[in-house]
Every structure is written in C-alpha cells, then in structure tokens.
Scaffold this motif. Structure first.
Motif, short mmCIF file in Angstrom:
data_model
loop_
_atom_site.label_atom_id
_atom_site.label_comp_id
_atom_site.label_asym_id
_atom_site.label_seq_id
_atom_site.Cartn_x
_atom_site.Cartn_y
_atom_site.Cartn_z
N LEU A 24 0.83 -1.21 0.00
CA LEU A 24 0.00 0.00 0.00
C LEU A 24 0.86 1.26 0.00
O LEU A 24 0.59 2.21 -0.74
CB LEU A 24 -0.93 -0.01 1.21
N VAL A 25 1.91 1.27 0.82
CA VAL A 25 2.79 2.44 0.89
C VAL A 25 3.52 2.64 -0.44
O VAL A 25 3.65 3.77 -0.93
CB VAL A 25 3.80 2.29 2.05
N LYS A 27 2.46 1.74 -3.41
CA LYS A 27 1.49 2.23 -4.38
C LYS A 27 1.21 3.72 -4.15
O LYS A 27 1.12 4.50 -5.10
CB LYS A 27 0.19 1.43 -4.26
N TRP A 28 1.11 4.11 -2.89
CA TRP A 28 0.87 5.52 -2.55
C TRP A 28 2.03 6.40 -3.01
O TRP A 28 1.84 7.54 -3.45
CB TRP A 28 0.66 5.63 -1.04
N ARG A 29 3.25 5.85 -2.94
CA ARG A 29 4.44 6.61 -3.37
C ARG A 29 4.71 6.49 -4.86
O ARG A 29 5.67 7.06 -5.36
CB ARG A 29 5.67 6.14 -2.59
N GLY A 30 3.90 5.71 -5.56
CA GLY A 30 4.09 5.54 -6.99
C GLY A 30 5.27 4.67 -7.35
O GLY A 30 5.87 4.85 -8.42
N ARG A 31 5.59 3.70 -6.49
CA ARG A 31 6.73 2.83 -6.74
C ARG A 31 6.25 1.39 -6.88
O ARG A 31 5.25 0.99 -6.28
CB ARG A 31 7.74 2.91 -5.60
#
Length: 414
Positions: A24-25, A27-31
């Motif tokens: 989730l983190v 995905k949130w950071r776009g990685r």
C-alpha cells in the motif's frame, strides 16, 4: 505450546500484514517494489524452509541439546535476565561469522545463495530462506552449547535474531541516522543484498552492525550508486527446488571436471566464483553484466492471477502442515511434505510460462484430488467433515477448467 511456538504464532500473521502495508505504501508513493512471480517464488522458498525445519530439528536442536548436556563447561540458569541478554548478544556475534562464511566459503554459499537470488528487495525477500542451511549452519553455534546456554535460551534468541531481520528487507525506509551506525537497518542491509562492486560481500550483521565495523566488513549505502539486487550468477528460474540445488550442482560439475584432486576439494571451500583454471578454460561462463535484464517471463494476467490464487491455497496447506507436524504419523507427514514440495515446484515452473508447467500443474491437481479421495478429507484430518473430500475434488476440477481456459486464450512459448 513452548515459547518459540508462541512467538511464531504471533509473528506469522504480522509478516503478511506488513507485506500488505508495504504494498500500500509503495502504491501511494508511486513505486513498484513487488513482482508477482518473484514474490510467489520467495514465499514458496520460505514455506519449503519451514517444511525442512520440521525434519531438521533433531539435527539442529538435538545436537545442541546433547552438547549442552554432556560437554558444557558451565550450567547457566534459564531464569536469569543476563543469561538471555548475553545469549542474544553471543548468538548475534556467532551469526555474523556464519553469515560472513556463507559469502566466503562456496559450500556455505550454496545454501545461503537462496536468500540472495531475488532481483527485488522487499519484505517477501526476508522470507526467502534456504532449505539446506541446516546441514552445516549448526556448527557455528556450538560455542553457546559449550558455554552452557540452555536449549530454550538458544532456540528463542535464535528466533528473535531471525525475526528482527524481517523488517530490514525494504526499500521504503530510508536512512535512520545514529541507528544505522549501531544496528542492522534497511539501508545497511540493502547494501548487503547488492551486487554492485562497492557493496559486494559487506554488512553481515544480524541485529548489530557494529560487528562489521569492528571486523572491517562495513560499507555505507551510497545514493550515487543505487543497489542492484540478485546474484552475480542469476538464477533465472521460479523453480524452488532448483533454487536450492543450483550452486551445489554447478560446484559438483566443476569438481567432476577438475583434473587435479586438490582442485576437486578446493572448489567446495574456496570463495564463490572460484573455479580451477583448467575447468574455467574448458567450460567458460559469461562475465557478469550489471546491465542485464531482470528475469521476468511474460505471463497473461489470467495465469498470474491463477498462480497467486493457487499459492494462497498452498500456503494454507503449509500452515496446516506445520500445525499438524507434532500430531501426524511420520509416514503421513513425509507424504504431505512430498506433496507440498511437488506442488510448489509445479507452480514455480508454471509461472515461468513453460508448457511443461501446465502439465505439471495438471498432474498436481490430479494428485490433490486423489489425496482427498484416499484420505477421505485431507492429510492429518482424522475427523474431517464428509463434504471436505468432494469440495477439494470440485476445487481441483474448477482449477483445471480455469487453467485450460487461460491456456486456450493465450499462446505461450515452449
């Protein structure tokens, strides 16, 4: 239930919760820090290591218990805090030397290499463990037995040391200031997993990184030289059995081809990558290429989803295996272990996109259905509900239909 089992019981769900959080983190950071097939491969190897551990306890814990009972210089009390604290410190010190030897002695690298094969670096990589490390790894911890640390202390501090190292396998936690100078941290361990020249064979500490600072094996992560993960002889396979056997097989071939008996021995105890001159000349290997493309066989989305779903079911079976290990007859336990090894191997070959994987997966589904019919439910389920066996057979038939549909809609290379 002993202390070690309690710790494992709490840790297992926490591992998967943290993996979900990392996803989730990221995905949130776009990685993108996960690739499905790579993660399934890593987790499959983790399951296999736990299966092996069930049978290896007699070797690892049995030998330790005998040495502590018959050869110990002292008898240390298990009810004193200083015994536990010093035991953890000593274990971490011995782990440093085992870990370092695992990078400097080829036969030990053959076991440890499994943990480094992934070209990703995430929390699933932490669970990517060897199935053969039990063969020689126990030798490094005998000083604890000779000093009189009780078996319970050894088993629990070993587990604590291992569990600590889970969280350092992530790219999403940056530098931590003073913490990086004392403890093994994500930054320090990223450098350890890298194949870049500056990072190669550094940062062996489990909990404390001060061992590396003391013995000259520390290197700091450099933003100007981002870590590239994997090994210098890439595995290029999702087959978990091959992942465990790869270096042993390569070393055995070099030993067979070596003309001098001295070289036949040295190839096992020299550093990884060393080869007798005559063998290297007759059987050259390509030079390491930092710019190599990562191993990622193209798969249709349907097959990827199928693989993830089937692995989830196999993971549940693996958890059931571990839970039943103490209560299941030895013959049933061995049969169940063989089934899981075959199943995880079939799934790995399937995720490589090869047609052989389809046939292996079909055979696995047939074996699964047959096992349900023969046992009237499942391995170790003595009082299984009558509907369990038909449900497993129906699930296998549905899975076979789904796999056939996916294959008919796509064309995969041989």
């Amino acid at each position: 239930m002993n202390t070690q089992e309690v710790i494992i019981g709490w840790a297992t769900p926490a591992f998967f919760a943290l993996i979900a959080l990392e996803l989730l983190v990221a995905k949130w950071r776009g990685r993108r820090v996960y690739h499905a097939s790579d993660a399934v491969s890593s987790l499959s190897l983790g399951v296999i290591s736990q299966i092996v551990a069930v049978f290896a306890k007699l070797l690892t814990l049995g030998i330790y218990a005998w040495c502590a009972g018959h050869l110990a210089l002292y008898t240390l009390p298990a009810d004193r805090w200083w015994v536990w604290a010093s035991g953890l410190l000593l274990y971490d010190f011995l782990y440093y030397w085992l870990h370092r030897a695992g990078h400097e002695v080829n036969i030990l690298w053959a076991a440890h290499v499994v943990h480094h094969q992934s070209e990703d670096y995430n929390l699933s990589t932490a669970l990517r463990q060897t199935g053969s490390g039990v063969l020689l790894g126990w030798l490094f911890y005998l000083p604890m037995a000779l000093l009189g640390y009780p078996l319970e202390v050894f088993a629990v501090v070993a587990l604590i040391d291992l569990l600590y190292q889970f969280w350092v396998h992530t790219e999403l936690v940056g530098r931590l200031g003073w913490f990086d100078r004392v403890f093994c941290s994500p930054s320090n361990h990223r450098a350890h997993h890298a194949v870049n020249e500056r990072y190669l064979d550094r940062n062996y500490g489990g909990i404390l990184i001060v061992w590396d600072r003391l013995f000259g094996s520390f290197v700091e992560e450099d933003d100007a030289d981002p870590p590239v993960y994997g090994t210098r002889a890439p595995l290029r396979s999702w087959n978990p059995l091959w992942a465990n056997a790869e270096v042993y097989w390569a070393t055995l071939k070099d030993a067979w081809h070596a003309r001098r008996w001295r070289d036949k021995l040295l190839v096992w105890i020299k550093p990884p990558g060393w080869r007798p001159a005559d063998v290297a000349e007759r059987f050259p290997k390509p030079a390491f290429d930092m710019a190599r493309a990562r191993y990622a066989p193209p798969l249709p989305r349907g097959l990827t989803a199928y693989g993830i779903a089937q692995f989830a079911l196999l993971l549940l079976m693996g958890v059931w295996f571990l839970d039943m290990a103490k209560r299941m007859p030895a013959s049933s336990l061995l049969a169940y272990a063989a089934f899981l090894l075959f199943s995880l191997t079939a799934l790995g070959v399937l995720l490589e996109g090869r047609r052989a994987g389809t046939w292996l997966e079909g055979a696995r589904l047939a074996v699964t259905a047959l096992a349900a019919v023969i046992t009237g439910g499942w391995f170790g389920a003595a009082s299984a509900p009558p509907a369990l066996a038909p449900a497993i057979v129906a699930l296998c038939l549905g899975s076979a239909a789904a796999l056939a549909t996916i294959r008919l809609r796509t064309r995969q290379p041989a």
